[in-house]
Design a protein around this motif. Sequence first.
Motif, PDB file in Angstrom:
ATOM      1  N   LEU A 105      -3.092   1.167 -24.879  1.00 43.90           N
ATOM      2  CA  LEU A 105      -1.835   1.560 -23.954  1.00 43.90           C
ATOM      3  C   LEU A 105      -1.022   2.415 -24.293  1.00 43.90           C
ATOM      4  N   VAL A 106      -0.647   3.076 -22.771  1.00 45.10           N
ATOM      5  CA  VAL A 106       0.338   3.887 -23.100  1.00 45.10           C
ATOM      6  C   VAL A 106       1.601   3.176 -22.532  1.00 45.10           C
ATOM      7  N   ASP A 107       2.296   3.399 -23.390  1.00 44.79           N
ATOM      8  CA  ASP A 107       4.424   2.446 -23.964  1.00 44.79           C
ATOM      9  C   ASP A 107       4.906   2.685 -22.420  1.00 44.79           C
ATOM     10  N   PRO A 108       6.324   2.330 -22.011  1.00 43.94           N
ATOM     11  CA  PRO A 108       6.705   3.039 -20.709  1.00 43.94           C
ATOM     12  C   PRO A 108       7.666   4.676 -21.300  1.00 43.94           C
ATOM     13  N   ALA A 109       8.013   4.893 -22.424  1.00 46.75           N
ATOM     14  CA  ALA A 109       8.240   6.297 -22.861  1.00 46.75           C
ATOM     15  C   ALA A 109       6.416   7.414 -22.722  1.00 46.75           C
ATOM     16  N   GLY A 110       5.364   7.073 -22.289  1.00 45.09           N
ATOM     17  CA  GLY A 110       4.395   7.843 -22.504  1.00 45.09           C
ATOM     18  C   GLY A 110       3.587   7.455 -24.139  1.00 45.09           C
ATOM     19  N   ALA A 111       4.470   6.878 -24.604  1.00 43.90           N
ATOM     20  CA  ALA A 111       3.684   6.712 -26.334  1.00 43.90           C
ATOM     21  C   ALA A 111       2.316   6.164 -26.153  1.00 43.90           C
ATOM     22  N   ALA A 112       1.143   6.844 -27.198  1.00 45.79           N
ATOM     23  CA  ALA A 112       0.055   5.789 -27.085  1.00 45.79           C
ATOM     24  C   ALA A 112      -0.269   4.975 -28.665  1.00 45.79           C
ATOM     25  N   VAL A 113      -0.490   3.556 -27.914  1.00 43.08           N
ATOM     26  CA  VAL A 113      -0.756   2.702 -28.962  1.00 43.08           C
ATOM     27  C   VAL A 113      -2.120   1.768 -28.959  1.00 43.08           C
ATOM     28  N   GLY A 114      -2.469   1.440 -29.813  1.00 46.16           N
ATOM     29  CA  GLY A 114      -3.686   0.298 -29.929  1.00 46.16           C
ATOM     30  C   GLY A 114      -3.841  -0.672 -29.902  1.00 46.16           C
ATOM     31  N   ALA A 115      -4.175  -2.041 -29.475  1.00 45.10           N
ATOM     32  CA  ALA A 115      -4.354  -3.273 -29.560  1.00 45.10           C
ATOM     33  C   ALA A 115      -5.252  -3.846 -30.343  1.00 45.10           C
ATOM     34  N   TRP A 116      -5.087  -5.141 -30.903  1.00 40.99           N
ATOM     35  CA  TRP A 116      -6.357  -4.939 -31.812  1.00 40.99           C
ATOM     36  C   TRP A 116      -5.967  -6.453 -31.988  1.00 40.99           C
ATOM     37  N   GLN A 117      -7.389  -7.369 -31.063  1.00 44.20           N
ATOM     38  CA  GLN A 117      -7.312  -8.780 -31.807  1.00 44.20           C
ATOM     39  C   GLN A 117      -8.933  -8.945 -32.625  1.00 44.20           C
ATOM     40  N   ALA A 118      -8.841  -9.397 -33.842  1.00 46.58           N
ATOM     41  CA  ALA A 118      -9.676  -9.439 -34.628  1.00 46.58           C
ATOM     42  C   ALA A 118     -10.512 -11.236 -34.722  1.00 46.58           C
ATOM     43  N   ASP A 119     -11.487 -10.309 -34.832  1.00 44.78           N
ATOM     44  CA  ASP A 119     -12.508 -11.561 -35.335  1.00 44.78           C
ATOM     45  C   ASP A 119     -12.834 -11.524 -36.558  1.00 44.78           C
ATOM     46  N   GLY A 120     -13.968 -10.556 -37.260  1.00 48.70           N
ATOM     47  CA  GLY A 120     -14.485 -10.495 -38.338  1.00 48.70           C
ATOM     48  C   GLY A 120     -13.267  -9.015 -39.158  1.00 48.70           C
ATOM     49  N   PHE A 121     -12.816  -8.556 -38.419  1.00 47.61           N
ATOM     50  CA  PHE A 121     -12.415  -7.510 -39.422  1.00 47.61           C
ATOM     51  C   PHE A 121     -10.945  -7.696 -38.894  1.00 47.61           C
ATOM     52  N   PRO A 122     -10.193  -7.884 -40.470  1.00 48.78           N
ATOM     53  CA  PRO A 122      -8.279  -7.995 -39.820  1.00 48.78           C
ATOM     54  C   PRO A 122      -7.810  -6.186 -39.881  1.00 48.78           C
ATOM     55  N   GLY A 123      -8.413  -5.034 -39.947  1.00 47.34           N
ATOM     56  CA  GLY A 123      -8.370  -4.021 -40.468  1.00 47.34           C
ATOM     57  C   GLY A 123      -7.678  -3.570 -41.766  1.00 47.34           C
ATOM     58  N   PHE A 124      -7.021  -3.241 -41.753  1.00 49.73           N
ATOM     59  CA  PHE A 124      -6.420  -3.212 -43.560  1.00 49.73           C
ATOM     60  C   PHE A 124      -5.616  -4.007 -44.306  1.00 49.73           C
TER      61      PHE A 124
END
Length: 252
Positions: A105-124
């Motif tokens: 997504l891009v937030d109201p100020a224009g900053a890009a941010v990812g969204a992650w819904q984990a199944d088998g991989f939570p991230g770091f």
Amino acid sequence: MTTTGEPCWVQLSTDDVDTAISFYGELFGWSAGEASEEFGGYRMFLRGQEPIAGLVPTADGVASTWSVFLQTPDLARTLERGTASGGRVVIEPMQIADLGSMAELVDPAGAAVGAWQADGFPGFVTRAEDGAPAWFETLTTSYDDAVAFYRDAFGWDTHVMSDTPEFRYTTLGLNENARAGVMDASGFLSGEPARWQFYVQVADTDETVARAVATGGEVVVAAEDTPYGRIATMEDPSGIRFCVLGHDLEAS
């Protein structure tokens, strides 16, 4: 315990993968896993044996950058509420094998941010240790709108850390449980776009800066002491900005 909406992954998109592997390996001790043909050559940076960041090869003309991903238990709801809160979806939901689902997504100020819904991989799974991400923040030019966006879209439990004309800052979580922040940067971005940034923890900020410069990086903001550690902002050899944060580990 996972905090709703907290950062869970960072990802480097670059058109010079080999240089990135060499540079960040020298700087943080990261190695790179095998490229996945199924996912366009995607690799993972590894800290020891643990995935610590993503590495995405980009084509010429595609912006190179570091990206931050926030976890969500319900990606569809996050995108719906994010759009209703003034953001827009720039990468539609995508299932990544059995690992999880992502969108951007891009937030109201224009900053890009990812969204992650984990199944088998939570991230770091490692945070705030040397060679691992330690802090995350968005530098915004629309502070009130950004705070509302992350509260509504990602379910942030927001807490005002400071609300003076000189320094406005809201965190996800309170005090030692804070996980990320929104900073009013309208007074110093000087025409630069709003953005997310994160800090990799290092044992010695000045030594890390010196090694970065010696291996092709450049200093953007010189090392300076803050109440939270000694920080610096640099660019890697491809001109991609990143930050480091050093702690006096013996005193902490």
